[in-house]
Design a protein around this motif. Structure first.
Motif: not given
Length: 397
Positions: A260-270
């Motif tokens: 979940k934390q990885l997904a949130e960080t990727l979403h921020w980067a996107a």
């Protein structure tokens, strides 16, 4: 030699281009964005429309109720706007070789030392405005100051078609009466804290000690506000070179295994990569994922898209797919994760494609209107005002 930074901001850029290209629309309220009767918001509007209280990020249903019947409503032609922007940037480069393009309709120029060539700062500002008008037939507001902060505030001071020069010795008086939320980094959570302290203007904020600001705003933000209130800010420019890619990455303070934390960080980067691409008129075909494991084991994976994009959901979905496809990475502690976009494809007027068009994910076309809405809100209220949620079904749980 005193520093002189010039900020140029095109007035109601999209709307002004539409009125320039369609003389019959001049003098009439004009809205670029969603159409009446549909969903969506105003992306931007002409100054004639603003007299009715219409502004960017306003729901189109609300705007249509305020505007008279003769109002013109047009969909964005972002590819065309990007072409006009390129013409303007080329003109600015003839005035100063040190130019930083910050969005499709804004740029900073370092004009330090140009007084010997053009004359006083006000003459330089007039030269910039006149060159733009002659090249593309549009007006711009210009601000000149000792750093980026003052130059930007000065360009906002007398819009449209304004010119404001703030010399170093005038900075304190220029800032003092302004509402304190003009300072950079003043988020939706920070402003109410300062308001509770009785702060209304930059002058009021200047009366607070560094310790007090740090206590109420945090060490980093409090320090920034302390110096900005005194007119102390970055005076460097980052020249606008053709970027081979746009990327964002984050190094975690502790290695991360939580999907979940990885997904949130990727979403921020996107979100940040897509925003930057749209603001500079770019569409990319290649999405790149970067992952670093302990201690410094770095991997990159890329995927080429059939249709170029600048949409955060497209970028996020592709990046998450790349991450999930590597079975040997599952459960390994991640030190850094990031996302990049490259393989630029400039849309042409012959393509039925704009920066809000989806790539190849098959999502509802209404998402295009949502992107316009979010961009307009971010332009008006800042990055923290509203964000998309994450589609958790992409995480495989």
């Amino acid at each position: 030699m005193p520093r002189l930074i010039l900020h140029v901001d095109l007035d109601a850029f999209f709307a002004a281009i539409e009125q320039r290209d369609h003389p019959e629309w001049r003098g009439r309220p004009l809205v670029v964005g969603a159409q009446p009767g549909g969903r969506g918001v105003v992306a931007t509007c002409s100054y004639e429309a603003r007299r009715f209280g219409v502004h960017s990020a306003m729901p189109i249903t609300q705007a249509a109720r305020r505007l008279p019947p003769e109002t013109v409503y047009v969909r964005p032609r972002v590819a065309h706007y990007a072409q006009v922007s390129a013409q303007i940037m080329a003109v600015l480069a003839t005035i100063s070789p040190r130019i930083e393009r910050v969005s499709i309709d804004e740029a900073y120029l370092d004009v330090s030392g140009l007084t010997a060539l053009f004359g006083p700062p006000r003459v330089i500002g007039e030269q910039v405005k006149g060159s733009i008008r002659q090249a593309v037939g549009l007006t711009a507001s210009v601000g000149i100051g000792p750093n980026r902060l003052i130059a930007k505030l000065a360009s906002d001071y007398h819009k449209p078609d304004g010119l404001t020069v703030v010399l170093e010795e005038q900075v304190a008086d220029f800032l003092a009466p302004m509402p304190f939320n003009v300072l950079r980094g003043m988020g939706v959570k920070t402003a109410p804290r300062l308001a509770r302290l009785g702060v209304k203007t930059v002058g009021d904020l200047r009366e607070l000690s560094l310790e007090t600001l740090r206590q109420h705003c945090g060490a980093r933000a409090g320090t920034q506000f302390y110096y900005q209130a005194r007119g102390i800010a970055d005076d460097r420019l980052y020249p606008d070179r053709e970027r081979l890619s746009i990327s964002k990455e984050r190094t975690f303070p502790e290695d991360v295994t939580d999907p979940k934390q990885l997904a949130e960080t990727l979403h921020w980067a996107a979100r940040e990569v897509a925003w930057t691409a749209r603001q500079t008129g770019r569409l990319g075909r290649v999405v790149t994922l970067k992952v670093c494991f302990y201690p410094f084991e770095t991997h990159t994976r890329s995927r080429s898209l059939r249709v170029p994009t600048a949409d955060e959901q497209d970028l996020y979905q592709v990046a998450w797919s790349l991450l999930a496809s590597e079975a040997t990475w599952t459960g390994r502690p991640v030190r850094l994760i990031g996302l990049g976009l490259s393989g630029w494809s400039q849309p042409t007027t012959g393509q039925q494609l704009d920066l809000f068009e989806t790539a190849e994910t098959g999502r509802n076309p209404a998402d295009n209107g949502l992107t316009e809405t979010l961009d307009a809100i971010r332009h008006r209220f800042g990055a923290e005002a509203i964000q998309r949620g994450i589609g958790l079904h992409h995480q495989g749980n």
